[in-house]
Design a protein around this motif. Structure first.
Motif, PDB file in Angstrom:
ATOM      1  N   VAL A 284      26.332  45.891  43.612  1.00  0.00           N
ATOM      2  CA  VAL A 284      27.593  45.449  44.221  1.00  0.00           C
ATOM      3  C   VAL A 284      27.285  44.740  45.535  1.00  0.00           C
ATOM      4  O   VAL A 284      26.542  45.269  46.365  1.00  0.00           O
ATOM      5  N   GLY A 285      27.832  43.551  45.698  1.00  0.00           N
ATOM      6  CA  GLY A 285      27.801  42.907  47.002  1.00  0.00           C
ATOM      7  C   GLY A 285      26.894  41.710  47.146  1.00  0.00           C
ATOM      8  O   GLY A 285      26.888  41.093  48.213  1.00  0.00           O
ATOM      9  N   HIS A 286      26.118  41.327  46.108  1.00  0.00           N
ATOM     10  CA  HIS A 286      25.262  40.168  46.322  1.00  0.00           C
ATOM     11  C   HIS A 286      26.068  38.872  46.242  1.00  0.00           C
ATOM     12  O   HIS A 286      27.210  38.844  45.786  1.00  0.00           O
ATOM     13  N   GLY A 287      25.449  37.806  46.712  1.00  0.00           N
ATOM     14  CA  GLY A 287      26.166  36.559  46.948  1.00  0.00           C
ATOM     15  C   GLY A 287      26.854  35.988  45.726  1.00  0.00           C
ATOM     16  O   GLY A 287      27.974  35.473  45.819  1.00  0.00           O
ATOM     17  N   HIS A 288      26.219  36.062  44.562  1.00  0.00           N
ATOM     18  CA  HIS A 288      26.844  35.476  43.379  1.00  0.00           C
ATOM     19  C   HIS A 288      28.081  36.259  42.958  1.00  0.00           C
ATOM     20  O   HIS A 288      29.032  35.680  42.423  1.00  0.00           O
ATOM     21  N   GLN A 289      28.080  37.555  43.208  1.00  0.00           N
ATOM     22  CA  GLN A 289      29.291  38.332  42.949  1.00  0.00           C
ATOM     23  C   GLN A 289      30.420  37.905  43.875  1.00  0.00           C
ATOM     24  O   GLN A 289      31.569  37.748  43.439  1.00  0.00           O
ATOM     25  N   LEU A 290      30.100  37.701  45.153  1.00  0.00           N
ATOM     26  CA  LEU A 290      31.122  37.240  46.092  1.00  0.00           C
ATOM     27  C   LEU A 290      31.627  35.860  45.692  1.00  0.00           C
ATOM     28  O   LEU A 290      32.828  35.563  45.805  1.00  0.00           O
ATOM     29  N   PHE A 291      30.726  35.005  45.203  1.00  0.00           N
ATOM     30  CA  PHE A 291      31.126  33.695  44.698  1.00  0.00           C
ATOM     31  C   PHE A 291      32.114  33.835  43.545  1.00  0.00           C
ATOM     32  O   PHE A 291      33.148  33.150  43.509  1.00  0.00           O
ATOM     33  N   HIS A 292      31.823  34.718  42.604  1.00  0.00           N
ATOM     34  CA  HIS A 292      32.716  34.916  41.457  1.00  0.00           C
ATOM     35  C   HIS A 292      34.083  35.431  41.897  1.00  0.00           C
ATOM     36  O   HIS A 292      35.126  34.950  41.419  1.00  0.00           O
ATOM     37  N   ILE A 293      34.101  36.395  42.789  1.00  0.00           N
ATOM     38  CA  ILE A 293      35.370  36.975  43.229  1.00  0.00           C
ATOM     39  C   ILE A 293      36.207  35.942  43.976  1.00  0.00           C
ATOM     40  O   ILE A 293      37.410  35.778  43.717  1.00  0.00           O
ATOM     41  N   LEU A 294      35.583  35.223  44.895  1.00  0.00           N
ATOM     42  CA  LEU A 294      36.307  34.214  45.676  1.00  0.00           C
ATOM     43  C   LEU A 294      36.808  33.076  44.796  1.00  0.00           C
ATOM     44  O   LEU A 294      37.916  32.577  44.979  1.00  0.00           O
ATOM     45  N   LEU A 295      35.990  32.663  43.819  1.00  0.00           N
ATOM     46  CA  LEU A 295      36.417  31.590  42.928  1.00  0.00           C
ATOM     47  C   LEU A 295      37.566  32.048  42.033  1.00  0.00           C
ATOM     48  O   LEU A 295      38.473  31.260  41.732  1.00  0.00           O
ATOM     49  N   SER A 296      37.556  33.299  41.618  1.00  0.00           N
ATOM     50  CA  SER A 296      38.670  33.835  40.837  1.00  0.00           C
ATOM     51  C   SER A 296      39.960  33.814  41.654  1.00  0.00           C
ATOM     52  O   SER A 296      41.020  33.392  41.164  1.00  0.00           O
ATOM     53  N   LEU A 297      39.877  34.263  42.900  1.00  0.00           N
ATOM     54  CA  LEU A 297      41.056  34.245  43.770  1.00  0.00           C
ATOM     55  C   LEU A 297      41.511  32.815  44.036  1.00  0.00           C
ATOM     56  O   LEU A 297      42.717  32.530  44.099  1.00  0.00           O
ATOM     57  N   CYS A 298      40.553  31.895  44.188  1.00  0.00           N
ATOM     58  CA  CYS A 298      40.874  30.484  44.386  1.00  0.00           C
ATOM     59  C   CYS A 298      41.653  29.941  43.191  1.00  0.00           C
ATOM     60  O   CYS A 298      42.649  29.217  43.354  1.00  0.00           O
ATOM     61  N   THR A 299      41.218  30.287  41.982  1.00  0.00           N
ATOM     62  CA  THR A 299      41.893  29.814  40.772  1.00  0.00           C
ATOM     63  C   THR A 299      43.318  30.348  40.699  1.00  0.00           C
ATOM     64  O   THR A 299      44.242  29.609  40.349  1.00  0.00           O
TER      65      THR A 299
END
Length: 360
Positions: A284-299
């Protein structure tokens, strides 16, 4: 006094072996040194699924804790939210936002609702990129061939979504001044070319560079998308620069989606925070996970903004664009999707040939 049997029911005994075959035990995760370099991520030392298991093990790993769990579930939940929100919007608008509707006093005949077709294509593109991402992250550990094939599919999904955004933003979120400008006239052809280039560059980078990846691999992935994003978001930027942000309820949502996208781009480009403490952020917490979460919220933010822009722009769309131009714009979407798919298939054949050559 009747006897009470403590033996399990015969039906239970019959179906238990069948259930065991359908739901096999999932092997525990392994360290990075236990898998081939192709499947490793920088600064992620544990939480990998073994390579070469049956397909069903990777499907069932949806419910296992590993270093891709957050990546998979963030985009899976986002895809479900996108579908549910669009269905709710369609119902609230009387069911006429599906691109097609029956016509005539007795419901005879079929006509195309060209004003809502770009919105339908946008929703399709969003679900496509999210589900392709889920498939790639969930199943890619099966084999090297599956790894390449699924990530090429993922890149097709990204390109399709990139053009779906351009189509919807250019038609729903732009004002008349931007639409009539030179940029507005070349917007969709340029967006289509850059979307295809993004897909091609990502496929090329995946095929040609091996771990440890050099810096120019990341540049090969980021530069085409970095060129495409200012173009795709230009209708929104122009509107934000020329209108009061309080004049339309969609504008704050557009600001939010821009901020979320820029943050996601940062975490996609930089392995933060795992580079400061390798192994600590494996699950939990590495950069690609944060990328996925932020991109989901962006969508999700972008979808909400576009739904409001659709209601704002729909009454005058036919008058401003004309039916033929709208149909032509929508027809470009499957053309772009076909070009990206053919490109990915061509690169996939090269990857198969390369793997066969290495195995000899």
């Amino acid at each position: 006094m009747p006897r009470v049997s403590l033996a399990p029911p015969s039906l239970y005994i019959t179906f238990l072996p069948v259930l065991g075959r359908l739901l096999p035990s999932i092997p525990p995760t392994v360290l990075d040194v236990d898998i081939p370099p192709l499947f490793r991520e920088r600064f992620i030392l544990s939480g990998y699924r073994p390579v070469g298991l049956p397909w069903r093990c990777y499907v069932l790993s949806l419910f296992q804790i590993h270093n891709e769990t957050v990546n998979v579930w963030s985009h899976l939940l986002a895809a479900i939210c996108v579908v549910i929100r669009f269905m709710m919007f369609t119902v609230l608008q009387g069911g006429g936002i599906l691109g097609f509707r029956l016509q005539g006093p007795e419901g005879q005949g079929l006509s195309v609702d060209v004003c809502s077709l770009p919105l339908v294509l946008y929703e399709f593109s969003a679900v496509t990129y999210l589900t392709c991402s889920v498939a790639a992250r969930l199943l890619q550990s099966h084999s090297e061939q599956a790894h390449y094939s699924l990530f090429f599919l993922d890149y097709v999904g990204v390109a399709v979504y990139q053009y779906g955004c351009a189509l919807a933003l250019g038609l729903y979120s732009a004002d008349t001044t931007w639409t009539q400008s030179m940029l507005g006239q070349i917007f969709l052809p340029a967006a289509a070319i850059l979307a295809w280039l993004s897909c091609t560059a990502c496929c090329y980078a995946k095929l040609c560079f091996r771990r440890p990846y050099p810096l120019h691999r990341k540049l090969c992935q980021v530069v085409p998308m970095g060129l495409a994003y200012p173009l795709v978001i230009s209708p929104v930027v122009h509107r934000l620069a020329t209108h009061s942000w309080a004049s339309n309820s969609a504008l704050p949502l557009h600001i939010l989606q821009v901020v979320l996208f820029l943050l996601s781009a940062f975490f996609f480009s930089c392995p933060v925070p795992e580079c400061f403490s390798p192994g600590r952020f494996d699950i939990v917490g590495h950069g690609h996970q944060l990328f996925h979460i932020l991109l989901s919220l962006c969508t999700l933010a972008q979808q909400e903004a576009l739904l409001q822009d659709f209601l704002w722009r729909r009454p005058g769309m036919l008058r401003e664009f004309g039916e033929e131009r709208l149909l032509l714009a929508c027809a470009s979407f499957p053309c772009l999707m076909l070009c990206c798919t053919l490109t990915a298939l061509a690169v996939r054949r090269q990857a198969q040939a390369q793997l066969m050559k290495e195995q000899r």
